[in-house]
Design a protein around this motif. Sequence first.
Motif, mmCIF file in Angstrom:
data_model
loop_
_atom_site.group_PDB
_atom_site.id
_atom_site.type_symbol
_atom_site.label_atom_id
_atom_site.label_comp_id
_atom_site.label_asym_id
_atom_site.label_seq_id
_atom_site.Cartn_x
_atom_site.Cartn_y
_atom_site.Cartn_z
ATOM 1 N N ASP A 1 0.841 -1.195 0.000
ATOM 2 C CA ASP A 1 0.000 0.000 0.000
ATOM 3 C C ASP A 1 0.875 1.243 0.000
ATOM 4 N N ALA B 1 0.462 5.469 0.107
ATOM 5 C CA ALA B 1 -0.466 6.578 0.350
ATOM 6 C C ALA B 1 0.327 7.879 0.312
ATOM 7 N N ALA C 1 -9.423 12.026 -4.413
ATOM 8 C CA ALA C 1 -8.431 10.965 -4.246
ATOM 9 C C ALA C 1 -8.370 10.140 -5.526
ATOM 10 N N ARG D 1 -7.155 6.529 -6.946
ATOM 11 C CA ARG D 1 -6.766 5.173 -6.564
ATOM 12 C C ARG D 1 -6.299 4.465 -7.826
ATOM 13 N N HIS D 2 -5.119 3.829 -7.702
ATOM 14 C CA HIS D 2 -4.528 3.220 -8.890
ATOM 15 C C HIS D 2 -3.686 2.023 -8.479
ATOM 16 N N ARG E 1 -0.624 -0.786 -4.559
ATOM 17 C CA ARG E 1 -1.973 -0.222 -4.480
ATOM 18 C C ARG E 1 -1.781 1.213 -3.990
ATOM 19 N N VAL F 1 -2.903 5.175 -3.326
ATOM 20 C CA VAL F 1 -3.960 6.150 -3.064
ATOM 21 C C VAL F 1 -3.282 7.515 -2.993
ATOM 22 N N ASP G 1 -4.037 11.442 -2.512
ATOM 23 C CA ASP G 1 -4.949 12.521 -2.141
ATOM 24 C C ASP G 1 -4.428 13.810 -2.783
#
Length: 148
Positions: free
Chosen positions: A40, A42, A105, A107-108, A114, A116, A118
Amino acid sequence: MCLPREPRCAACPCAAFCVAKREDRVRELPRLPAKRATVDVARAALLVRRDGRVLLRRRRENEISPGLWDLPGAFTGADGDRSSGPEDAAAMLPFDVEVGGKLGAIRHGVTYRRIVLDVFDARPAKRRAGAANGRAIRGADGAELAWH
């Protein structure tokens, strides 16, 4: 025609020289690599606008997809990459910005990542921020920045 769960040797154009068929190992070959664990990512990115233009950052040679232009603060390519918010993205810029609200946001998923992202609205805090339109400027990390 060589499908991992259901090989179709009779219809395969490579059957005459296929090692798996010759050695009666069609259920074993090809050996697929183990799936990499999902990571993940972010990040917060800034949509910095000035005079109808948007500030973009060009990815450096040591980053994924070198040369790609994206928003300041966007994914730099480090697995498990996280930012605490728009202040991390703003710290990459060589001038102060006023950060507004969150625009949305994105998401891709890319390979095992993964992501995200913002995206926050922003504008230069000072009129002269970011050098002349035609001249390249550098971010705090050395990446090229330009108004487009």
